[in-house]
Design a protein around this motif. Structure first.
Motif, PDB file in Angstrom:
ATOM      1  N   LYS A 121       0.800  -1.228   0.000  1.00 48.36           N
ATOM      2  CA  LYS A 121       0.000   0.000   0.000  1.00 48.36           C
ATOM      3  C   LYS A 121       0.836   1.282   0.000  1.00 48.36           C
ATOM      4  N   ASN A 122       2.032   1.220   0.592  1.00 47.59           N
ATOM      5  CA  ASN A 122       2.856   2.440   0.697  1.00 47.59           C
ATOM      6  C   ASN A 122       3.506   2.835  -0.621  1.00 47.59           C
ATOM      7  N   GLU A 123       3.645   1.879  -1.545  1.00 47.90           N
ATOM      8  CA  GLU A 123       4.355   2.138  -2.800  1.00 47.90           C
ATOM      9  C   GLU A 123       3.461   2.110  -4.034  1.00 47.90           C
ATOM     10  N   TYR A 124       2.304   1.466  -3.929  1.00 48.27           N
ATOM     11  CA  TYR A 124       1.490   1.250  -5.125  1.00 48.27           C
ATOM     12  C   TYR A 124       0.020   1.589  -4.883  1.00 48.27           C
ATOM     13  N   ASP A 125      -0.671   1.972  -5.969  1.00 47.35           N
ATOM     14  CA  ASP A 125      -2.124   2.085  -5.937  1.00 47.35           C
ATOM     15  C   ASP A 125      -2.692   0.678  -6.118  1.00 47.35           C
ATOM     16  N   LEU A 126      -3.583   0.266  -5.234  1.00 46.84           N
ATOM     17  CA  LEU A 126      -4.112  -1.099  -5.249  1.00 46.84           C
ATOM     18  C   LEU A 126      -5.588  -1.103  -5.604  1.00 46.84           C
ATOM     19  N   ALA A 127      -5.990  -2.118  -6.361  1.00 42.51           N
ATOM     20  CA  ALA A 127      -7.401  -2.250  -6.725  1.00 42.51           C
ATOM     21  C   ALA A 127      -7.735  -3.727  -6.900  1.00 42.51           C
ATOM     22  N   ILE A 128      -8.998  -4.069  -6.625  1.00 44.93           N
ATOM     23  CA  ILE A 128      -9.497  -5.417  -6.884  1.00 44.93           C
ATOM     24  C   ILE A 128     -10.674  -5.299  -7.839  1.00 44.93           C
ATOM     25  N   LEU A 129     -10.583  -5.986  -8.957  1.00 51.76           N
ATOM     26  CA  LEU A 129     -11.663  -6.010  -9.942  1.00 51.76           C
ATOM     27  C   LEU A 129     -12.256  -7.411  -9.933  1.00 51.76           C
ATOM     28  N   SER A 130     -13.523  -7.514  -9.599  1.00 52.25           N
ATOM     29  CA  SER A 130     -14.142  -8.828  -9.472  1.00 52.25           C
ATOM     30  C   SER A 130     -15.361  -8.942 -10.374  1.00 52.25           C
ATOM     31  N   GLY A 131     -15.546 -10.121 -10.948  1.00 56.95           N
ATOM     32  CA  GLY A 131     -16.731 -10.379 -11.755  1.00 56.95           C
ATOM     33  C   GLY A 131     -17.923 -10.757 -10.900  1.00 56.95           C
TER      34      GLY A 131
END
Length: 791
Positions: free
Chosen positions: A625-635
């Protein structure tokens, strides 16, 4: 080129009297090749190099054995009604013009679709249409244009495994000459007079000249050829200063002994070439060792389902497959071996092999080739031969699927080398001009020493050795990268997107409950048979918990990505998937993922999945989380949102009800805003998103559904190590930059002594390979230290 030599191959054509288009040819074969190239707008072949061709040999009748179907079957890599693929070993491949003409075979014959040259192995892989061009015709065409293939029927792979020993021969001759020249130079070194001065001085000097001739014209020829081709293509490569130094040393030394001005620099000359070749030999040996060590892709964590004699199923690794085994191939699953279709309807997509997505239907008893993907439910096959790991590697790395996601790091190295060479030539000229005025006796030594000491070999070695070793180390840790450029791309990412089902969830630990009407024995059997053919993570999980039943051969099977499956057996229809897909529109929102069932258009019920997330998921996201933008894409629906919100960092974006095309568009949108995206998915529904992302990683739970769209395969058991693997890629780039810095410092020190006239050429020739060795040593030690930190 002289007027009495063959325009095509350069051999003597004085007595042939064969003239065409005002050009002289030594034989009708060369004339035929010229006609073929001219008729097909390929005459610019001769612009690449003078007389680049080989004299075509008489081959009529030589390849009659290629009329034998059994022999053809042995040689072909892939064989279908409309496409055949063969890889031929061409010993005569030696230069850029060879590559150019062999990769333009489709212009010589329209039945040839593609041809790709592997210059290192001297092979050409040709895809052609057997209806209009036979393998024999292809071989004869290659022979006519001067590229006769080597074919060994006893062991066809022998031709491919032949080692090019020319470097060893050149090194041996240079070493022999260097030793003798040094021995003959002793009287000059020790200033022996009298007998030496009067009797043998001229003889020894001319002997040194004689020993130097094969060194210059044979041992050092690769440097001249490379420099010439580079200059002809307006490229200043790293061999230009080396070739220039060798020429200057040889000419100056020859002039000195001719006019009795001195003994020349034959000792320095032969020593220079010997140590250059010694360094080259060391580099070749070391890199080939690394290449062997990093043949990681031979051990993909990819499994296949084997059907045992008692009818039960067992998951095995692909390299455990043996001849005679019976395998179950599910929908969207890749066939890893050549086999015979025994049961089921086969609709094969050979785009992995041919690059064309046209499907072919096969019947029971037909042969299926490794690399085909099944698109019509499950089938059962009998194995004809064990898996060839190198073939799977080739499928994954097929040029057809290469995408210019970014320039490879080697291109950056080449750019550095180009500017480096230009700078070195400028320094050499300026330093020589200065010493011609200040002290002309030192001018030649300064010129040659500058050219030799500043060779950018160390710079050129930094990237391949570092990245090669990192590939090997990550492969041992069950993280398999497609190629070295993926490491650089991985080091640049700033956004990471995860799929949910099968990616952050652990399918083997998922709990499933059924709610609905009772399923009859026939319906449960049909459901089991339907699920058996699917590779979707939910289908696989559900399939595992159902009772064992007799497996039906379905009459019809269709899988709709992101929606569900429908199948038919006799008068029974079944749909498995989302509520809307099966026609159940009254479903209220649930907190968990559900798979709905309907038979003959009657809704039966649903299986509810209680997800078990992968171990270390929360810890991994907190590190990222400190270095990257995080996302979860779910169907799936948003039922899991509450659980994920508690489990993951607050800044993580959670987006549900995403179709495969929605995921692709989401990634594309963020890339337009400057994001460097890493996509982590299951390799099936996420193929489009994996291809669109800057780096696509497919999670594998021993399932044979890897996609050419992914750039890496990560064993599911190592999912919680993803942050460490990304960190290793960044460390690799730092090592390369440190290597550049070390090489720069070395060159600055060496250039100081060379420009000031304090460095003899032979000492420079010794130091140059040592600098290469030091870079290799540094990168190997540094990368191994990084590897030890990985769990």
């Amino acid at each position: 080129m002289e007027h009495n030599t063959c325009f095509h191959c350069g051999l003597d054509a004085t007595s042939s009297n064969i003239i065409f288009n005002d050009k002289l040819f030594c034989c009708n074969g060369c004339k035929t090749v010229y006609e073929i190239l001219s008729e097909n707008d390929l005459s610019c072949y001769y612009d690449l190099q003078q007389a680049p061709g080989a004299t075509p040999k008489e081959v009529e009748g030589k390849y009659n054995f290629l009329d034998n179907e059994k022999i053809i079957e042995q040689l072909l890599e892939f064989n279908s009604d409309d496409t055949q693929i063969v890889t031929l070993y061409i010993p005569h491949i030696h230069c850029s013009s060879c590559i150019w003409v062999l990769e333009n075979l489709n212009k010589l014959n329209t039945s040839i679709s593609t041809s790709t040259v592997n210059f290192g192995k001297k092979t050409v892989r040709v895809t052609f249409q057997p209806e209009t061009l036979t393998l024999k015709d292809l071989v004869l065409l290659l022979s006519r244009i001067g590229y006769e293939p080597f074919i060994s029927l006893d062991d066809y792979s022998v031709g491919k495994k032949q080692v090019n020993r020319s470097l060893i021969y050149k090194l041996g001759i240079a070493g022999f000459a260097f030793g003798n020249v040094m021995f003959l130079s002793f009287p000059e070194y020790f200033e022996v007079g009298e007998f030496w001065l009067e009797q043998f001085k001229p003889l020894f000097r001319w002997l040194m000249f004689a020993f130097s001739v094969p060194v210059v014209f044979y041992s050092a020829q690769d440097y001249f050829i490379s420099a010439y081709k580079g200059l002809k293509s307006n490229i200043l490569n790293i061999d230009v200063p080396i070739a220039l130094g060798v020429v200057v040393l040889f000419l100056r030394s020859t002039v000195e002994i001719m006019f009795d001005w001195g003994s020349g620099f034959f000792d320095s000359l032969t020593g220079l070439v010997f140590f250059l070749l010694l360094g080259k030999f060391f580099q070749q040996k070391t890199y080939s060792f690394l290449s062997f060590e990093r043949d990681y892709k031979s051990y993909f964590p990819i499994g296949i389902t084997k059907i045992l004699e008692n009818g039960t199923e067992e998951s095995i690794q692909v390299y455990d497959i043996k001849k005679g085994d019976r395998l179950l191939i599910r929908n969207e699953e890749l066939i890893p071996v050549d086999c015979i279709l025994i049961k089921g309807n086969a609709r094969m997509d050979y785009s992995f092999v041919t690059g064309e997505s046209k499907t072919v239907s096969k019947q029971s008893g037909d042969k299926l080739f490794a690399g085909g993907k099944q698109l019509d439910g499950s089938i059962e096959v009998d194995v004809l031969k064990s898996v060839e790991q190198s073939y799977l590697t080739q499928l994954w790395s097929n040029d057809v699927f290469k995408k210019d996601k970014a320039l490879a790091f080697t291109n950056i190295t080449n750019n550095i080398s180009k500017h480096f060479t230009l700078a070195i030539l400028s320094i050499a000229v300026l330093a020589t001009a200065f010493w011609l005025v200040a002290d002309s006796s030192k001018a030649l030594n300064v010129f040659t020493s500058v050219l030799i000491i500043a060779c950018p070999c160390a710079i050129a070695l930094a990237a391949p050795f570092t990245l090669g070793n990192i590939l090997r180390i990550l492969g041992k840790k069950k993280f398999y990268l497609k190629n070295a450029s993926v490491i650089e791309q991985l080091s640049k990412i700033n956004t990471i997107i995860f799929d949910k089902t099968g990616t952050i969830t652990a399918n083997k630990e998922t709990r499933i409950d059924y709610q609905g009407l009772h399923l009859s024995h026939e319906e449960e059997t049909l459901l089991k048979s339907t699920l058996r053919g699917s590779n979707h993570p939910l289908s696989r999980s559900l399939y595992q918990i159902l009772n064992q039943n007799d497996i039906l051969t379905l009459d019809d099977y269709t899988e709709h990505l992101g929606q569900g499956i429908e199948a038919k057996y006799k008068n029974q229809n079944i749909k498995v998937g989302s509520a809307s897909f099966v026609g159940h529109y009254t479903e209220t929102a649930t907190l968990n993922t559900s798979v709905h069932i309907s038979t003959n258009d009657t809704y039966k019920g649903k299986f509810t999945f209680y997800n078990a997330y992968r171990k270390g998921l929360s810890k991994l996201f907190n590190k990222l989380k400190n270095e990257y933008d995080l996302a979860i894409l779910s169907g799936d629906n948003s039922g899991e949102k509450e659980n994920l919100t508690k489990l993951l960092p607050s800044k993580t974006k959670l987006i549900f009800n995403q179709k495969p095309e929605d995921k692709l568009e989401y990634i594309k949108h963020h890339q337009t805003e400057g994001a460097k995206v890493l996509m982590v998915g299951d390799g099936l529904n996420d193929a489009g998103a994996l291809a669109q992302s800057d780096v696509g990683i497919a999670i594998s739970e021993n399932v044979n559904v890897f996609s050419p769209a992914c750039d890496a395969i990560l064993d599911a058991s190592k999912f919680n190590q993803l942050h460490n693997y990304i960190r290793v890629s960044k460390s690799a780039i730092k090592i390369i930059k440190w290597s550049f810095l070390l090489s720069f410092i070395y060159n600055c020190i060496g250039l100081y002594f060379a420009v000031t006239g304090q460095l003899a050429p032979v000492v420079a020739a010794i130091l140059m390979p040592l600098s290469s060795v030091s870079i290799v040593f540094f990168t190997t030690i540094a990368t191994n230290l990084i590897g030890r930190k990985l769990k």
